[in-house]
Design an enzyme around this catalytic site. Structure first.
Site, PDB file in Angstrom:
ATOM      1  N   ASN A 152       0.972  -1.118   0.073  1.00 29.50           N
ATOM      2  CA  ASN A 152       0.010   0.015  -0.119  1.00 29.50           C
ATOM      3  C   ASN A 152       0.863   1.166   0.053  1.00 29.50           C
ATOM      4  OD1 ASN A 152      -1.578   1.989   0.689  1.00 29.50           O
ATOM      5  ND2 ASN A 152      -2.206   1.381   2.777  1.00 29.50           N
TER       6      ASN A 152
ATOM      7  N   HIS B  27      -9.481   1.292   5.006  1.00 30.04           N
ATOM      8  CA  HIS B  27      -8.304   1.510   5.526  1.00 30.04           C
ATOM      9  C   HIS B  27      -8.584   2.377   6.693  1.00 30.04           C
ATOM     10  CE1 HIS B  27      -4.262   2.729   6.437  1.00 30.04           C
ATOM     11  NE2 HIS B  27      -3.712   1.622   5.858  1.00 30.04           N
TER      12      HIS B  27
ATOM     13  N   GLU C 248      -6.821   4.637   8.053  1.00 34.97           N
ATOM     14  CA  GLU C 248      -6.468   6.186   7.919  1.00 34.97           C
ATOM     15  C   GLU C 248      -7.716   6.663   7.114  1.00 34.97           C
ATOM     16  OE1 GLU C 248      -2.686   5.604   5.858  1.00 34.97           O
ATOM     17  OE2 GLU C 248      -1.925   5.036   7.460  1.00 34.97           O
TER      18      GLU C 248
ATOM     19  N   GLU D  97      -5.686  -4.900  10.635  1.00 36.96           N
ATOM     20  CA  GLU D  97      -4.553  -4.109  10.671  1.00 36.96           C
ATOM     21  C   GLU D  97      -4.899  -3.186  11.957  1.00 36.96           C
ATOM     22  OE1 GLU D  97      -2.398  -2.826   6.611  1.00 36.96           O
ATOM     23  OE2 GLU D  97      -4.012  -1.295   7.143  1.00 36.96           O
TER      24      GLU D  97
ATOM     25  N   GLY E  23       2.489   2.176  11.057  1.00 32.61           N
ATOM     26  CA  GLY E  23       3.587   3.407  10.823  1.00 32.61           C
ATOM     27  C   GLY E  23       4.072   3.586  11.978  1.00 32.61           C
TER      28      GLY E  23
ATOM     29  N   SER F 266       3.229  -2.159  10.424  1.00 32.19           N
ATOM     30  CA  SER F 266       4.580  -2.305  10.592  1.00 32.19           C
ATOM     31  C   SER F 266       5.343  -3.567  10.187  1.00 32.19           C
ATOM     32  CB  SER F 266       4.888  -2.135  12.117  1.00 32.19           C
ATOM     33  OG  SER F 266       4.686  -0.682  12.496  1.00 32.19           O
TER      34      SER F 266
HETATM   35  P1  PGA Z   1       2.787   0.404   7.594  1.00 28.70           P
HETATM   36  O1  PGA Z   1       1.446   0.392   6.984  1.00 28.70           O
HETATM   37  O2  PGA Z   1       3.223  -1.055   7.211  1.00 28.70           O
HETATM   38  O3  PGA Z   1       3.755   1.432   7.142  1.00 28.70           O
HETATM   39  O4  PGA Z   1       2.528   0.150   9.095  1.00 28.70           O
HETATM   40  C1  PGA Z   1       0.474  -0.479   6.791  1.00 28.70           C
HETATM   41  C2  PGA Z   1      -0.798   0.046   6.273  1.00 28.70           C
HETATM   42  O5  PGA Z   1      -1.263   1.017   6.627  1.00 28.70           O
HETATM   43  O6  PGA Z   1      -1.473  -0.614   5.232  1.00 28.70           O
END
Ligand code: PGA
Length: 251
Positions: free
Chosen positions: A9, A94, A96, A166, A172, A211
């Protein structure tokens, strides 16, 4: 045996030119028969990346969609447009999107439905926040997101859906869920889908995200219920993404 997916992603990173350079490198990878590889560039790079990867077996996806064929929805992109640009998968819900853009479970379920209607595969993201985790609400939150997110999905359609677990506190942050923690939630997710749809649940792909890095991919993929990963930060660098793609699960 469930065929795993390693999905990148890219979030809001890479101009079309940067995406093109990355795709040209991906094109040189060997063909993997035992795992699927997917990259989800920003909207502006989907068509060039999918053209470059057309004959490679590497899939291209989108990170979001608006659930209507066309219309007066300034700034949005429809499933028809994504499909025409070469997307085969679409990430829906997602964290976010849920947090920053206030997407509700209901809206996410409309997206899932729209993606299926256009013969693409939704990746429905679920996962609890840090606070929900600390309050012991992981299972109830994940159950709600699954039940609501899948409410427009019939039993004929469920087999094509991909779920991504997730945990928001792991995205992140460099703090990944341990493989055992993730496996436990994945087992729970499968049990919820089993209750909703029956035995087809055993063939649904459930990805872990948060992560994921070259140094934890092998232990994550060693878990029975982890059928792949959704990778953010580490998917932006060719060497780390390809190391993740190369995870050494004994297939
Ligand atoms: P990350 O993000 O691997 O940077 O933690 C994963 C995601 O948001 O799909």
């Amino acid at each position: 045996m469930i065929k795993p997916i390693i999905a990148g992603n890219w979030k809001m990173y890479k101009t079309p030119k940067e995406a093109e350079d990355f795709a040209l490198k991906l094109k040189k990878l060997p063909v993997y028969g035992d795992r699927d590889i997917l990259v989800c560039p920003p909207f502006t790079a989907i068509s060039c990346v999918s053209r470059i990867l057309a004959d490679t077996g590497i899939y291209v996806g989108a990170q979001n969609v608006f659930p209507a064929k066309e219309g007066a929805f300034t700034g949005e992109v429809s499933p028809l447009m994504l499909k025409d640009a070469g997307a085969q998968f679409v990430i829906c819900g997602h964290s976010e999107r849920r947090q920053i853009f206030k997407e509700t479970d209901d809206f996410v379920s409309e997206k899932v439905k729209a993606v299926i209607e256009y013969d693409m595969i939704p990746i429905l993201c679920v996962g609890e926040t840090l606070q929900e985790n600390e309050n012991g609400e992981t299972f109830s939150v994940v159950r709600r997101q699954l039940e609501q997110g899948l409410k427009n999905v019939s039993s004929d359609m469920i087999k094509n859906i991909v779920i991504a677990y997730e945990p928001v506190w792991a995205i992140g942050t460099g703090k990944n869920a341990t493989p055992q923690q993730a496996n436990e939630v994945h087992t729970f997710i499968r049990s919820v889908i089993q209750k909703m749809y029956g035995d087809v649940a055993s063939s649904i792909r459930i990805l872990y995200g948060g992560s994921v890095k070259p140094d934890n991919i092998d232990s994550l993929m060693a878990e029975r219920e982890i059928n792949g990963v959704l990778v953010g930060g580490a998917s932006l660098i060719f060497e780390s993404f390809t190391r993740i793609v190369d995870f050494n699960k004994l297939m």
